[in-house]
Design an enzyme around this catalytic site. Structure first.
Site, PDB file in Angstrom:
ATOM      1  CG  ASN A   1      -4.805   7.913  -0.487  1.00  0.00           C
ATOM      2  OD1 ASN A   1      -4.637   7.184   0.494  1.00  0.00           O
ATOM      3  ND2 ASN A   1      -5.926   8.588  -0.695  1.00  0.00           N
TER       4      ASN A   1
ATOM      5  CG  HIS B   1      -1.918   1.129   1.179  1.00  0.00           C
ATOM      6  ND1 HIS B   1      -3.187   0.998   0.637  1.00  0.00           N
ATOM      7  CD2 HIS B   1      -1.825   2.415   1.593  1.00  0.00           C
ATOM      8  CE1 HIS B   1      -3.836   2.136   0.725  1.00  0.00           C
ATOM      9  NE2 HIS B   1      -3.035   3.018   1.310  1.00  0.00           N
ATOM     10  CB  CYS B   2       2.075   3.279  -2.722  1.00  0.00           C
ATOM     11  SG  CYS B   2       3.264   4.604  -3.059  1.00  0.00           S
ATOM     12  N   PRO B   3       1.610   5.080   0.280  1.00  0.00           N
ATOM     13  CG  PRO B   3       3.075   5.866   1.928  1.00  0.00           C
ATOM     14  CD  PRO B   3       2.774   4.662   1.088  1.00  0.00           C
TER      15      PRO B   3
END
Length: 314
Positions: free
Chosen positions: A109, A104-106
């Site tokens: 998002n 999950h890439c911040p």
């Protein structure tokens, strides 16, 4: 003029791939992996043990599943109420199971998985090219800044800042892009690097690797004209993947035609469950995938997957 044209090409490709990475919805397991209403009731009603194992075995017997939990059980998500496809994981941020989840890439998002992994790779590639291009074209003015060759205006500080920002982003992006290129070449995800997939026979960190060329085609597809464009061209549906199983599963050693005499140390492309058409064609030109083995495995379609215990993964 040449610099302006090149700049806008890199910029448009960067924005396009970034947009696709952000707004492409992660793919979830199809309905066939969800437990039926009766199976869910049975699973909740029965005490933990052999009864629950039987419910999961019955639900997963016709599904293209290779991997297991650390205890040898069928991978089941108690939040989504489904049997997890291979390489699928539950994202705690999105609160759903994501097919071939990488991370999950911040920064975008969004979850990076089967549906947008190609877009994420192109986003890294075009971001790196964009920053390198800016740093290269700004370098001559950056040198003039330190040699007092620029007019004494506030613009020269903008030139210095632009060069440092582009150079620093280039360094960080090059390491991240290089890492993901290595992942593609080995057909691994970030999660699978930290925890190798567990098959019924044993843990195999290279279980999904079919060789560099086929690994590349799984992500970018067969049509090379689409490789550099952020359009979806990955092979398969994200629920099933061709698997190179090292060491034949002892539970499947008894096969028609005397195949049980095959050496256990020999590498096999050994699909325990039927693959989707878009994935199984990757195995057709592999020498170890013999016609006899294919006929032997055809009779195994639908074999139930044994499980020792049920283990919920989130």
């Amino acid at each position: 003029v040449v610099c302006l044209v090149a700049y806008h090409i890199f910029f448009m490709l960067f924005v396009w791939s970034y947009w696709k990475t952000i707004f492409t919805l992660p793919m979830n397991p199809s309905k066939e992996f969800h437990l039926s209403y009766s199976d869910k009731e049975s699973l909740e009603r029965e005490p933990r043990g052999e009864s629950q194992q039987e419910v999961l075995r019955r639900a997963a017997k016709d599904l293209p599943i290779y991997t297991r939990t650390m205890s040898g059980a069928i991978r089941y998500c108690d939040r989504c109420h489904l049997v997890k496809p291979d390489r699928c994981h539950h994202c705690s941020v999105c609160d759903k199971c994501i097919l071939k989840m990488d991370h999950h890439c911040p920064w975008v998002n969004n979850c990076v998985g089967f549906s947008n992994y190609k877009f994420f790779l192109l986003f890294l590639a075009y971001s790196l090219l964009y920053c390198l291009f800016i740093a290269a074209t700004d370098l001559q003015y950056f040198i003039k800044f330190w040699t007092n060759g620029l007019p004494d205006t506030q613009a020269k500080f903008h030139i210095m800042f632009l060069f440092f920002a582009a150079a620093m982003f280039s360094v960080s992006l090059s390491s991240l892009f290089g890492y993901h290129c290595w992942l593609v070449s080995k057909n691994k995800s970030t999660l699978e690097v930290f925890r190798a997939p567990i098959f019924r026979h044993r843990t195999d960190k290279n279980g999904f690797s079919l060789g560099f060329s086929k690994n590349l085609r799984q992500v970018f597809g067969d049509e090379k004209k689409y490789w550099l464009l952020p359009v979806f061209s990955s092979l398969g549906d994200g629920c099933s993947f061709p698997t190179c199983l090292v060491n034949q599963d002892p539970e499947q050693a008894s096969t028609p035609g005397g195949l049980n005499s095959t050496s256990k140390n020999e590498n096999h492309l050994f699909p325990a469950k039927p693959l989707r058409d878009s994935q199984s064609h990757l195995l057709t030109d592999t020498p170890s995938w013999s016609e006899a083995a294919a006929k032997a495995e055809k009779g195994k379609v639908g074999m139930s997957n044994p499980a020792l215990t049920m283990e919920n993964e989130t």
